[in-house]
Design a protein around this motif. Structure first.
Motif, mmCIF file in Angstrom:
data_model
loop_
_atom_site.group_PDB
_atom_site.id
_atom_site.type_symbol
_atom_site.label_atom_id
_atom_site.label_comp_id
_atom_site.label_asym_id
_atom_site.label_seq_id
_atom_site.Cartn_x
_atom_site.Cartn_y
_atom_site.Cartn_z
ATOM 1 N N LEU A 113 -13.168 20.751 -7.293
ATOM 2 C CA LEU A 113 -11.865 20.800 -7.491
ATOM 3 C C LEU A 113 -11.119 21.422 -6.343
ATOM 4 N N ARG A 114 -11.559 22.763 -6.047
ATOM 5 C CA ARG A 114 -11.096 23.594 -5.193
ATOM 6 C C ARG A 114 -11.100 23.028 -3.837
ATOM 7 N N LYS A 115 -12.255 22.576 -3.372
ATOM 8 C CA LYS A 115 -12.297 21.663 -2.271
ATOM 9 C C LYS A 115 -11.505 20.653 -2.114
ATOM 10 N N LEU A 116 -11.169 19.852 -2.861
ATOM 11 C CA LEU A 116 -10.348 18.804 -2.971
ATOM 12 C C LEU A 116 -8.725 19.306 -2.999
ATOM 13 N N GLY A 117 -8.435 20.361 -3.069
ATOM 14 C CA GLY A 117 -7.084 21.029 -2.843
ATOM 15 C C GLY A 117 -6.344 21.276 -4.159
ATOM 16 N N VAL A 118 -7.268 21.445 -5.303
ATOM 17 C CA VAL A 118 -6.621 21.719 -6.682
ATOM 18 C C VAL A 118 -6.971 23.368 -6.739
ATOM 19 N N PRO A 119 -6.001 24.173 -6.773
ATOM 20 C CA PRO A 119 -5.952 25.492 -7.339
ATOM 21 C C PRO A 119 -6.671 25.608 -8.502
ATOM 22 N N CYS A 120 -7.809 26.419 -8.723
ATOM 23 C CA CYS A 120 -8.464 26.421 -9.836
ATOM 24 C C CYS A 120 -9.133 27.888 -10.429
ATOM 25 N N GLU A 121 -9.029 28.025 -11.607
ATOM 26 C CA GLU A 121 -9.509 29.503 -12.112
ATOM 27 C C GLU A 121 -10.491 28.794 -13.255
ATOM 28 N N THR A 122 -11.237 29.794 -13.498
ATOM 29 C CA THR A 122 -12.262 29.594 -14.591
ATOM 30 C C THR A 122 -12.427 30.433 -15.747
ATOM 31 N N GLY A 123 -13.045 30.022 -17.011
ATOM 32 C CA GLY A 123 -13.440 31.070 -17.771
ATOM 33 C C GLY A 123 -14.693 31.880 -17.347
ATOM 34 N N GLU A 124 -15.580 32.383 -18.186
ATOM 35 C CA GLU A 124 -16.575 33.015 -18.172
ATOM 36 C C GLU A 124 -17.871 32.297 -18.589
ATOM 37 N N PHE A 125 -18.619 31.832 -18.088
ATOM 38 C CA PHE A 125 -19.597 30.893 -18.684
ATOM 39 C C PHE A 125 -20.603 31.654 -19.909
ATOM 40 N N GLY A 126 -20.731 31.050 -21.109
ATOM 41 C CA GLY A 126 -21.400 31.740 -21.951
ATOM 42 C C GLY A 126 -20.767 32.846 -22.828
ATOM 43 N N ALA A 127 -19.521 33.447 -22.397
ATOM 44 C CA ALA A 127 -18.696 34.211 -23.157
ATOM 45 C C ALA A 127 -18.027 33.867 -24.207
ATOM 46 N N ASP A 128 -17.608 34.729 -25.168
ATOM 47 C CA ASP A 128 -16.850 34.395 -26.366
ATOM 48 C C ASP A 128 -15.394 34.422 -26.058
ATOM 49 N N MET A 129 -14.744 33.390 -25.440
ATOM 50 C CA MET A 129 -13.473 33.338 -24.765
ATOM 51 C C MET A 129 -12.262 32.882 -25.978
ATOM 52 N N ALA A 130 -11.153 33.352 -25.625
ATOM 53 C CA ALA A 130 -10.014 33.000 -26.189
ATOM 54 C C ALA A 130 -9.188 32.127 -25.220
#
Length: 147
Positions: A113-130
């Motif tokens: 996605l980033r390479k296509l020009g979409v600014p992108c942030e992520t969660g943390e793989f495998g973490a207990d996320m809210a």
């Protein structure tokens, strides 16, 4: 791969009370790698997401892509998109790719996605996320690279 896209005005993901990723306006993208998925699958899905016309134009019609609006994405790994509920009341998740493979494909999807020009942030793989978000529309779209 499977993805659930939600058009948002704002979103964030926290782990242990700390914000680790945020976005908006744009998309929250929940992603699940499936057995047999490859880097090509992740790249193809990212290309589809980047071009999908989910945002309003000047006439109020969903006619613009995230690239055209300058939106951003928050990508969160979500193995539960592979849930099998065909037997009993407890979902099975054996249809999801194994953790090592899934993490690599999740990260490759976000990087694509980033390479296509979409600014992108992520969660943390495998973490207990809210994950908190303000859904815009609401607009929610399911994508599956199979079929």
């Amino acid at each position: 791969m499977r993805a659930l896209l939600q058009r948002i005005s704002a979103a964030q993901v926290t782990v242990d009370g700390s914000v680790i990723g945020q976005s908006g306006p744009g998309l929250v993208i929940l992603v699940c790698a499936m057995p047999g998925d490859t880097a090509d699958t992740a790249g193809t899905l990212a290309a589809k997401v980047s071009k999908l016309r989910l945002f309003k134009d000047e006439d109020g019609k969903m006619n613009l892509s995230i690239l055209q609006t300058g939106g951003s994405a928050l990508v969160v790994s979500q193995f539960t998109l592979a849930a099998d509920t065909s037997r009993g009341n407890r979902p099975g998740f054996s249809g999801a790719a194994g953790p090592g493979e899934a993490k690599a494909l999740y990260l490759h999807f976000a990087q694509s996605l980033r390479k296509l020009g979409v600014p992108c942030e992520t969660g943390e793989f495998g973490a207990d996320m809210a994950v908190s978000l303000t859904n815009d529309g609401p607009v929610t779209v399911w994508l599956d690279t199979e079929g």
